[in-house]
Design a protein around this motif. Structure first.
Motif, PDB file in Angstrom:
ATOM      1  N   MET A 169      14.161  -5.378  -0.157  1.00  0.00           N
ATOM      2  CA  MET A 169      13.907  -4.455   0.935  1.00  0.00           C
ATOM      3  C   MET A 169      13.945  -5.162   2.289  1.00  0.00           C
ATOM      4  N   GLN A 170      13.481  -6.422   2.323  1.00  0.00           N
ATOM      5  CA  GLN A 170      13.553  -7.202   3.551  1.00  0.00           C
ATOM      6  C   GLN A 170      15.018  -7.467   3.901  1.00  0.00           C
ATOM      7  N   ASP A 171      15.822  -7.797   2.905  1.00  0.00           N
ATOM      8  CA  ASP A 171      17.248  -8.027   3.134  1.00  0.00           C
ATOM      9  C   ASP A 171      17.939  -6.784   3.686  1.00  0.00           C
ATOM     10  N   GLN A 172      17.471  -5.616   3.267  1.00  0.00           N
ATOM     11  CA  GLN A 172      18.053  -4.345   3.720  1.00  0.00           C
ATOM     12  C   GLN A 172      17.481  -3.891   5.059  1.00  0.00           C
ATOM     13  N   GLY A 173      16.500  -4.631   5.575  1.00  0.00           N
ATOM     14  CA  GLY A 173      15.907  -4.295   6.860  1.00  0.00           C
ATOM     15  C   GLY A 173      14.902  -3.154   6.810  1.00  0.00           C
ATOM     16  N   LEU A 174      14.406  -2.830   5.614  1.00  0.00           N
ATOM     17  CA  LEU A 174      13.459  -1.732   5.465  1.00  0.00           C
ATOM     18  C   LEU A 174      12.028  -2.144   5.783  1.00  0.00           C
ATOM     19  N   ILE A 175      11.686  -3.373   5.423  1.00  0.00           N
ATOM     20  CA  ILE A 175      10.320  -3.852   5.643  1.00  0.00           C
ATOM     21  C   ILE A 175      10.339  -5.226   6.292  1.00  0.00           C
TER      22      ILE A 175
END
Length: 114
Positions: A80-86
């Protein structure tokens, strides 16, 4: 001794996608729990990974399953961090989850705070 590649012996084939990113994680129950807790924390606040684990049915006293659950949460949080979500926080500062040691907190991207 190795011979240089030629038409008869072209050598190893080059990677077709050398910069291909790993497939994102799809641990939907964990992803949903992370998003729910980060959203519930609200703007400027962050969620405790232990609270997320307990919401998923984990019990800290069950050491082996607890650690496995924490690893699942961290793996999904990394995706999720890689996807920029969190945003992953350590001592109130954004960190790369793969390098973070110790206690971390999770916040929605754009709403991160300590």
């Amino acid at each position: 001794m190795t011979c240089p590649p030629d038409e008869a012996n072209p050598g190893p084939e080059p990677d077709l996608e050398p910069d291909a990113a790993p497939a994102p994680s799809v641990d939907e129950p964990v992803r949903a729990a992370i998003l729910q807790h980060c959203t519930a924390a609200g703007p400027g606040k962050s969620a405790d990974v232990s609270a997320i684990a307990q919401a998923l049915g984990g019990k800290p006293a069950d050491v082996v399953p607890w650690r496995a659950l924490i690893r699942r949460i961290r793996a999904e949080a990394a995706a999720m961090q890689d996807q920029g979500l969190i945003v992953v926080l350590r001592k109130g500062r954004p960190v790369d989850i793969r390098a973070a040691k110790g206690v971390i907190r999770l916040a929605l991207a754009g709403a991160a705070a300590g």
